[in-house]
Design an enzyme around this catalytic site. Sequence first.
Site, PDB file in Angstrom:
ATOM      1  N   SER A  79       0.444  -0.897   0.106  1.00 39.13           N
ATOM      2  CA  SER A  79       0.164   0.190   0.077  1.00 39.13           C
ATOM      3  C   SER A  79       0.867   1.117  -0.264  1.00 39.13           C
ATOM      4  O   SER A  79       2.030   1.308   0.482  1.00 39.13           O
ATOM      5  CB  SER A  79      -0.836  -0.382   1.702  1.00 39.13           C
ATOM      6  OG  SER A  79      -1.688   1.278   1.414  1.00 39.13           O
TER       7      SER A  79
ATOM      8  N   TYR B  20       0.092  -0.119  10.196  1.00 36.71           N
ATOM      9  CA  TYR B  20      -0.459  -0.479   9.156  1.00 36.71           C
ATOM     10  C   TYR B  20       0.713   0.288   7.948  1.00 36.71           C
ATOM     11  O   TYR B  20       1.304  -0.918   7.061  1.00 36.71           O
ATOM     12  CB  TYR B  20      -1.160   0.230   8.566  1.00 36.71           C
ATOM     13  CG  TYR B  20      -2.244  -0.226   7.629  1.00 36.71           C
ATOM     14  CD1 TYR B  20      -2.317  -1.782   7.408  1.00 36.71           C
ATOM     15  CD2 TYR B  20      -1.950   0.830   6.480  1.00 36.71           C
ATOM     16  CE1 TYR B  20      -2.606  -2.104   6.157  1.00 36.71           C
ATOM     17  CE2 TYR B  20      -2.824   0.389   4.897  1.00 36.71           C
ATOM     18  CZ  TYR B  20      -2.531  -0.745   4.271  1.00 36.71           C
ATOM     19  OH  TYR B  20      -3.616  -1.703   3.333  1.00 36.71           O
TER      20      TYR B  20
END
Length: 319
Positions: free
Chosen positions: A163, A189
Amino acid sequence: MTAAPTRISTPFGEFSTADEVAEGIDLSGRRAVVTGASSGIGVETARTLASHGAQVTMAVRNTEAGEKVAADIRAGAPDARVEVRPLELGDRASVAAFVDGWSGPLDLLVNNAGVMALPSLELTADGLETQFATNHLGHFALTTGLHRALAAADGARVVSVSSAAHLRCPVLFDDLAFSFVPYDPFLAYGQSKTANVLLAVEATRRWADDGITANAVMPGGIATGLQRHVDMEALTRARREAGASDVLKTTEQGAATSVLLATSPLLEGVGGRYFEDCGEATVIGSRSESDGRHGVAAYALDPENAARLWTVSAALLGR
């Protein structure tokens, strides 16, 4: 001095779909595993691979949801060969059972599943931060556990779904569990997504002689269940402030880069790289060089970081 490798571009772009990038590609005889294939872009990844002839194993937490997706895939493509197997990436026993239950070669491994931006610090029974344990360590255990199966295939490919959030945080080798650094959902994350890229870098280096290549992918902005812990309005505002487009992709578009890396002849023999919008991303040295959505951080491709993470991950698994 060794010349830098040529950055790869393809005829496809930001809004190409998975079906478009796989058009004309015959995957008959190929076997694929897609983690997290019961929702989001995992569904479209599995659907596209199966509709082009691959035998697809959907590795999912919720097997009931997985069976519904598999039935839907078969309804759209009666000849599709799909099966559902349980896999809980945060549970070492579950990963081990999946690996032990696999036999024969494996051509394509798409490490797609993940959790995102848990609002508060959560630790596993092993004392690991949950996003790192699930998004990275679970996939590391799965990928290394399936190494022999990948090596037994002819030119196996691993796709590591990362990501742009990796731009928020490198791997914090000295504080993986946020014991000292204040916990932030997107730092945690981001760390796990950096780890996803580093896994592709080191797997390609270690396994080149086995004909295995691994690449990482940024699928793009897509509204799926992955964002269930995220304030989407706040995220949209932040994207606008950073100059990024607030146009979201469909799941069919979001799965395109994963499918491209898994299937396209254009990527044969290519590994250890990071792709976005169906092309290789530009390497950047600081966040100021990016709109927050494009580019890959130099630290995420650093071979020393990749080797160190592999060693640390193996140690955490007691190998």
